[in-house]
Design a protein around this motif. Structure first.
Motif, PDB file in Angstrom:
ATOM      1  N   PRO A  89      -4.250   4.706  11.295  1.00 57.80           N
ATOM      2  CA  PRO A  89      -2.877   4.935  10.835  1.00 57.80           C
ATOM      3  C   PRO A  89      -2.840   5.721   9.521  1.00 57.80           C
ATOM      4  O   PRO A  89      -3.756   5.656   8.708  1.00 57.80           O
ATOM      5  CB  PRO A  89      -2.323   3.527  10.633  1.00 57.80           C
ATOM      6  N   LEU A 143      -0.304   6.743   6.163  1.00 57.91           N
ATOM      7  CA  LEU A 143       0.875   6.458   5.355  1.00 57.91           C
ATOM      8  C   LEU A 143       1.225   7.714   4.571  1.00 57.91           C
ATOM      9  O   LEU A 143       0.397   8.237   3.823  1.00 57.91           O
ATOM     10  CB  LEU A 143       0.622   5.308   4.382  1.00 57.91           C
ATOM     11  N   GLN A 157       8.633   6.651   2.215  1.00 54.51           N
ATOM     12  CA  GLN A 157       7.365   6.372   2.869  1.00 54.51           C
ATOM     13  C   GLN A 157       7.566   6.211   4.373  1.00 54.51           C
ATOM     14  O   GLN A 157       8.611   5.751   4.824  1.00 54.51           O
ATOM     15  CB  GLN A 157       6.718   5.113   2.304  1.00 54.51           C
ATOM     16  N   ALA A 186       4.905   5.352   7.990  1.00 51.07           N
ATOM     17  CA  ALA A 186       3.577   5.090   8.538  1.00 51.07           C
ATOM     18  C   ALA A 186       3.544   5.569   9.983  1.00 51.07           C
ATOM     19  O   ALA A 186       4.500   5.363  10.743  1.00 51.07           O
ATOM     20  CB  ALA A 186       3.255   3.598   8.464  1.00 51.07           C
ATOM     21  N   LYS A 230      -3.621  -0.949  10.045  1.00 46.98           N
ATOM     22  CA  LYS A 230      -2.351  -1.384  10.649  1.00 46.98           C
ATOM     23  C   LYS A 230      -1.972  -2.766  10.126  1.00 46.98           C
ATOM     24  O   LYS A 230      -0.804  -3.078   9.948  1.00 46.98           O
ATOM     25  CB  LYS A 230      -2.463  -1.392  12.153  1.00 46.98           C
ATOM     26  N   LEU A 238       0.448  -3.243   7.104  1.00 47.75           N
ATOM     27  CA  LEU A 238       1.889  -3.000   7.244  1.00 47.75           C
ATOM     28  C   LEU A 238       2.686  -4.260   7.554  1.00 47.75           C
ATOM     29  O   LEU A 238       3.900  -4.280   7.419  1.00 47.75           O
ATOM     30  CB  LEU A 238       2.140  -1.963   8.345  1.00 47.75           C
TER      31      LEU A 238
END
Length: 105
Positions: free
Chosen positions: A2, A4, A54, A56, A98, A101
């Motif tokens: 992932p 960000l 932001q 993700a 992940k 988050l």
């Protein structure tokens, strides 16, 4: 892995309300796209012109897909976020887990 995306930027005085509306539309459109895990923004509590944005994404490829969609869909209509900024934004892309988050399963 992932990704960000973090954007820190400052609006011109008098354009902050328009900028916030533009950011909201981008956040909501991003969240509806496959591959965008979540998206949000915040306004500084000490400077009403300073924004943090932001999002993700599942991968760098999904990041590029969503950015292209936002550019084609919204930037062409409203001139893009840069039209409201004092100077260039500070932008960073970060690899994250992940788990960090805390998304619902």
């Amino acid at each position: 892995m992932p990704i960000l995306e973090t954007v820190v930027c400052q609006t011109e005085k008098g354009k902050e309300a328009r900028f916030e509306r533009m950011v909201k539309s981008r956040v909501e459109l991003s969240k509806r796209q496959e591959g965008c895990l979540t998206s949000w923004y915040g306004i500084s509590n000490s400077d009403e012109f300073l924004f943090l944005i932001q999002a993700a994404y599942d991968s760098i490829e999904k990041f590029h897909e969503v950015k292209k969609l936002l550019e084609d869909t919204l930037d062409t209509k409203d001139g893009g976020l840069e039209s409201c900024l004092i100077g260039p934004p500070l932008v960073g892309l970060f690899e994250i887990s992940k788990d960090s988050l805390n998304l619902p399963k």
